[in-house]
Design a protein around this motif. Structure first.
Motif, PDB file in Angstrom:
ATOM      1  N   UNK A   1      35.880  48.207  41.497  1.00 33.95           N
ATOM      2  CA  UNK A   1      35.743  47.101  40.542  1.00 33.95           C
ATOM      3  C   UNK A   1      35.868  47.646  39.127  1.00 33.95           C
ATOM      4  N   UNK A   2      36.718  46.998  38.312  1.00 32.41           N
ATOM      5  CA  UNK A   2      36.881  47.365  36.898  1.00 32.41           C
ATOM      6  C   UNK A   2      36.503  46.167  36.032  1.00 32.41           C
ATOM      7  N   UNK A   3      35.742  46.423  34.979  1.00 31.78           N
ATOM      8  CA  UNK A   3      35.438  45.390  33.989  1.00 31.78           C
ATOM      9  C   UNK A   3      36.494  45.467  32.907  1.00 31.78           C
ATOM     10  N   UNK A   4      37.373  44.480  32.841  1.00 34.73           N
ATOM     11  CA  UNK A   4      38.542  44.527  31.952  1.00 34.73           C
ATOM     12  C   UNK A   4      38.481  43.464  30.862  1.00 34.73           C
ATOM     13  N   UNK A   5      37.300  42.827  30.699  1.00 40.38           N
ATOM     14  CA  UNK A   5      37.207  41.742  29.724  1.00 40.38           C
ATOM     15  C   UNK A   5      37.426  42.188  28.291  1.00 40.38           C
ATOM     16  N   UNK A   6      37.241  43.478  27.975  1.00 38.93           N
ATOM     17  CA  UNK A   6      37.400  43.967  26.598  1.00 38.93           C
ATOM     18  C   UNK A   6      38.722  44.711  26.395  1.00 38.93           C
ATOM     19  N   UNK A   7      39.615  44.698  27.400  1.00 38.14           N
ATOM     20  CA  UNK A   7      40.878  45.406  27.275  1.00 38.14           C
ATOM     21  C   UNK A   7      42.029  44.435  27.458  1.00 38.14           C
ATOM     22  N   UNK A   8      43.131  44.709  26.741  1.00 30.79           N
ATOM     23  CA  UNK A   8      44.316  43.874  26.875  1.00 30.79           C
ATOM     24  C   UNK A   8      45.078  44.288  28.118  1.00 30.79           C
ATOM     25  N   UNK A   9      45.906  43.356  28.609  1.00 31.71           N
ATOM     26  CA  UNK A   9      46.688  43.646  29.798  1.00 31.71           C
ATOM     27  C   UNK A   9      48.157  43.816  29.461  1.00 31.71           C
ATOM     28  N   UNK A  10      49.030  43.432  30.395  1.00 33.35           N
ATOM     29  CA  UNK A  10      50.457  43.609  30.184  1.00 33.35           C
ATOM     30  C   UNK A  10      50.982  42.607  29.150  1.00 33.35           C
ATOM     31  N   UNK A  11      50.261  41.489  28.959  1.00 28.89           N
ATOM     32  CA  UNK A  11      50.644  40.520  27.936  1.00 28.89           C
ATOM     33  C   UNK A  11      50.015  40.970  26.626  1.00 28.89           C
ATOM     34  N   UNK A  12      50.835  41.034  25.580  1.00 31.57           N
ATOM     35  CA  UNK A  12      50.374  41.544  24.288  1.00 31.57           C
ATOM     36  C   UNK A  12      49.227  40.696  23.759  1.00 31.57           C
ATOM     37  N   UNK A  13      48.185  41.413  23.289  1.00 29.50           N
ATOM     38  CA  UNK A  13      47.001  40.808  22.670  1.00 29.50           C
ATOM     39  C   UNK A  13      46.258  39.846  23.615  1.00 29.50           C
TER      40      UNK A  13
ATOM     41  N   UNK B   1      38.363  39.028  33.467  1.00 32.27           N
ATOM     42  CA  UNK B   1      37.124  39.758  33.175  1.00 32.27           C
ATOM     43  C   UNK B   1      36.953  40.961  34.089  1.00 32.27           C
ATOM     44  N   UNK B   2      37.305  40.786  35.377  1.00 36.76           N
ATOM     45  CA  UNK B   2      37.132  41.881  36.340  1.00 36.76           C
ATOM     46  C   UNK B   2      38.367  41.954  37.233  1.00 36.76           C
ATOM     47  N   UNK B   3      38.676  43.188  37.655  1.00 38.51           N
ATOM     48  CA  UNK B   3      39.789  43.421  38.567  1.00 38.51           C
ATOM     49  C   UNK B   3      39.263  44.243  39.737  1.00 38.51           C
ATOM     50  N   UNK B   4      39.489  43.745  40.965  1.00 37.55           N
ATOM     51  CA  UNK B   4      39.081  44.447  42.180  1.00 37.55           C
ATOM     52  C   UNK B   4      40.334  45.039  42.811  1.00 37.55           C
ATOM     53  N   UNK B   5      40.320  46.374  43.009  1.00 36.75           N
ATOM     54  CA  UNK B   5      41.434  47.073  43.658  1.00 36.75           C
ATOM     55  C   UNK B   5      41.010  47.464  45.059  1.00 36.75           C
ATOM     56  N   UNK B   6      41.775  47.023  46.058  1.00 37.29           N
ATOM     57  CA  UNK B   6      41.410  47.280  47.443  1.00 37.29           C
ATOM     58  C   UNK B   6      41.518  48.772  47.744  1.00 37.29           C
ATOM     59  N   UNK B   7      40.552  49.303  48.524  1.00 39.20           N
ATOM     60  CA  UNK B   7      40.458  50.721  48.833  1.00 39.20           C
ATOM     61  C   UNK B   7      41.489  51.170  49.854  1.00 39.20           C
ATOM     62  N   UNK B   8      41.465  52.478  50.090  1.00 39.45           N
ATOM     63  CA  UNK B   8      42.452  53.083  50.989  1.00 39.45           C
ATOM     64  C   UNK B   8      42.261  52.648  52.438  1.00 39.45           C
ATOM     65  N   UNK B   9      41.039  52.246  52.797  1.00 34.36           N
ATOM     66  CA  UNK B   9      40.777  51.828  54.175  1.00 34.36           C
ATOM     67  C   UNK B   9      41.170  50.370  54.421  1.00 34.36           C
ATOM     68  N   UNK B  10      41.579  49.681  53.384  1.00 31.13           N
ATOM     69  CA  UNK B  10      41.938  48.273  53.526  1.00 31.13           C
ATOM     70  C   UNK B  10      43.324  48.140  54.164  1.00 31.13           C
ATOM     71  N   UNK B  11      43.623  46.926  54.666  1.00 31.47           N
ATOM     72  CA  UNK B  11      44.942  46.662  55.244  1.00 31.47           C
ATOM     73  C   UNK B  11      46.012  46.551  54.174  1.00 31.47           C
ATOM     74  N   UNK B  12      45.596  46.394  52.894  1.00 31.36           N
ATOM     75  CA  UNK B  12      46.557  46.336  51.783  1.00 31.36           C
ATOM     76  C   UNK B  12      46.038  47.215  50.652  1.00 31.36           C
ATOM     77  N   UNK B  13      46.022  48.546  50.839  1.00 29.43           N
ATOM     78  CA  UNK B  13      45.456  49.432  49.809  1.00 29.43           C
ATOM     79  C   UNK B  13      46.233  49.306  48.497  1.00 29.43           C
ATOM     80  N   UNK B  14      45.456  49.334  47.403  1.00 26.60           N
ATOM     81  CA  UNK B  14      46.063  49.247  46.083  1.00 26.60           C
ATOM     82  C   UNK B  14      46.293  47.829  45.605  1.00 26.60           C
ATOM     83  N   UNK B  15      46.150  46.823  46.430  1.00 28.87           N
ATOM     84  CA  UNK B  15      46.324  45.426  46.000  1.00 28.87           C
ATOM     85  C   UNK B  15      45.200  45.063  45.035  1.00 28.87           C
ATOM     86  N   UNK B  16      45.556  44.176  44.063  1.00 28.28           N
ATOM     87  CA  UNK B  16      44.610  43.877  42.984  1.00 28.28           C
ATOM     88  C   UNK B  16      44.261  42.379  42.986  1.00 28.28           C
TER      89      UNK B  16
END
Length: 549
Positions: A353-365, A370-385
């Motif tokens: 889990x990442x708290x991203x509410x204070x950081x910009x993303x791929x869209x400028x400004x 607020x939060x991004x969950x990245x699936x772990x390596x044991x998941x059926x879709x590792x790396x999915x967000x």
């Protein structure tokens, strides 16, 4: 009605249970506590469930008793009404068929007997009137033109008396002329002719007199002026029978059959009224009402105790929730509270889990997401967000939420999104769990631990959607179908879970509702009893019975 009493059971002071919990939601909730707190929480939840089941069973028994009582009273009333009405109707129709003055069998028979040109008059006419009557034929047979008497007196009859006399006269005329003339002389009263005339005249007079006497006797027997005549006695007996019948079916005569029958019906009505009266404490209906009242009073008492116990339990839940909030969030905002629940769930699943509410993303400004969950390596879709956006803002509605979560997905490059409304500021009527494509919209109350299940289920469904997309690309049809079915099942079951949550939140008000429902049932029972008493005391059916009589 006496309810069966249960034999008290000697309860043990302690009861050891070893349970295997399989429901993921229950397991997740129990895992949030330490061992001691977990046991206390499980005991409180078990107690609430047992009390709720016991309370529901009590309401069901009271409703069943009330319905059976109404059905029993209705059947008794219908049976008495139908039998009494049918009996009186049959009796009235039978007596009317025989004794009705207009078309009854008995008046018609009497009228046919004594009316003009009736059977009696026809009988007398056949015997007395006309040349063809029986008496005319009888007299004609004995003294008529063809009778033996007149044939004997006819001069034309060879064997008649005149012919015999002529022969005798002719034979003795020469020798006894003088004697014969003397014998046939009317001047001599001792002559044969004089004695013959006297004897014939006497015989004819006696015959006429006897006939007149017979006719007079016959007329006297069939005359209504002669009280001792046969017809008068017949009419008297008919009138006497009619008086007896009228007397037996008259309500003015207390000893008549109809009066006795009316008395028996009245006694039966009084007995039924006494047994179904609320004024008589010994009547079955009064005892039924008293037992229902005691049952409802007991339910109210139990409901009040249940209300207090649930209130105390909920207060302890709030205290524990406040302590847990202070120890984990340190007074943070709504987004941080959502992040804490997601962090615990991510750690349990091996995700990041990442708290991203204070950081910009791929869209400028743009800082949406607020939060991004990245699936772990044991998941059926590792790396999915999966991106999560949280809002405690009354200005947001569903349309704005869907638009913002879609932008957050693009900004954070995520395959699925979860938008979380605060329970305090969520739009009115919004479902606590709804799916819109690969976006989920949730309603969460940070003050109510029971609603954490929505965040957990929302995150699980979002993972399932991401995994489904991966399976679609790999063309794994069997796993894809099973996963799609699971997502649909979760979406359906979460609605039922929301209903259960609402029931749990309204447990505090359930006791009051049960008391109000019991009062309403008592009023309905009293009303139906008054209606029943009105009919049993003499309603439309009693009026109909009096009219029939």
């Amino acid at each position: 009605m006496d309810l069966p009493t249960e034999t008290p059971i000697q309860l043990p002071k302690y009861l050891h249970l070893e349970l295997h919990v399989r429901e993921p939601e229950v397991i997740a909730e129990l895992c949030r506590f330490t061992d001691d707190d977990r046991d206390n929480f499980a005991l409180s939840a078990l107690r609430i469930g047992v009390l709720a089941l016991r309370q529901a069973s009590g309401v069901l028994d009271a409703s069943t008793i009330r319905l059976e009582g109404d059905r029993l009273v209705g059947q008794i009333r219908e049976l008495m009404t139908n039998n009494t009405t049918a009996f009186l109707a049959d009796m009235s129709s039978t007596f009317k068929a025989y004794f009705d003055p207009s078309d009854g069998h008995f008046p018609q028979r009497v009228e046919r007997l004594i009316k003009k040109d009736g059977e009696l008059q026809s009988l007398l006419a056949n015997h007395l009137e006309g040349e063809d009557s029986i008496i005319s034929r009888t007299l004609g047979k004995h003294i008529g033109l063809d009778s033996p008497l007149l044939r004997m007196l006819s001069p034309e009859e060879g064997n008649g008396l005149i012919s015999s006399l002529n022969k005798a006269i002719c034979e003795t005329l020469l020798s006894q002329r003088t004697t014969i003339l003397n014998q046939f002389s009317l001047d001599d009263k001792e002559s044969a002719m004089s004695r013959l005339v006297n004897e014939m005249t006497g015989a004819n007079g006696r015959l006429r007199r006897d006939l007149a006497e017979d006719v007079q006797k016959l007329h006297s027997e069939f005359s209504l002026d002669n009280e001792e005549g046969a017809l008068s006695r017949l009419v008297g007996r008919v009138e006497n029978a009619q008086r007896i019948i009228s007397n037996q079916f008259s309500l003015d005569n207390k000893d008549s059959a109809l009066s006795r029958l009316s008395g028996l019906i009245e006694k039966a009505n009084l007995a039924i009224n006494d047994n179904l009266s609320l004024d008589n404490e010994q009547s079955p209906l009064f005892r039924l009402r008293r037992e229902l009242t005691e049952i409802i009073t007991g339910m109210q008492k139990t409901s009040g105790e249940f209300h207090e116990e649930v209130k105390i339990t909920l207060e302890s839940f709030k205290v524990r929730r406040a302590e847990a909030a202070r120890s984990t969030r340190h007074g943070g905002e709504f987004e941080e509270a959502v992040g804490e629940v997601l962090q615990n769930e991510a750690q349990r699943s091996g995700d990041v889990l990442e708290s991203t509410g204070n950081r910009t993303g791929v869209i400028a400004y743009c800082k949406m997401g607020d939060h991004v969950v990245t699936l772990g390596a044991e998941s059926a879709a590792p790396g999915a967000r999966i991106v999560v956006e949280s809002k405690e803002d009354k200005s947001y509605d569903l349309k704005m939420a869907l638009k913002e979560i879609e932008q957050a997905r693009h900004n954070r490059e995520c395959a699925a999104g979860v938008f979380v409304f605060s329970k305090v500021t969520a739009p009115a009527g919004l479902e606590p769990f709804a799916r819109h494509g690969n976006n989920l919209v949730l309603v969460w109350d940070r003050e109510d631990p029971a609603t954490d299940i929505y965040l957990k289920v929302g995150l699980s469904v979002a993972k399932a959607l991401v995994i489904r997309d991966r399976l679609t690309k790999s063309a794994d049809e069997s796993n894809l179908a099973e996963l799609t079915a699971a997502v649909l099942a979760i979406s359906t079951d979460i609605a039922a879970l929301d209903e259960i949550t609402v029931w749990a939140n309204t447990v505090k008000r359930t006791g009051t509702k049960i008391g109000a429902k019991a009062g309403s049932l008592r009023k309905k029972v009293d009303k139906n009893l008054l209606i029943l008493k009105k009919y049993l005391d003499g309603g439309a059916d009693s009026a109909q019975i009096e009219t029939t009589n």
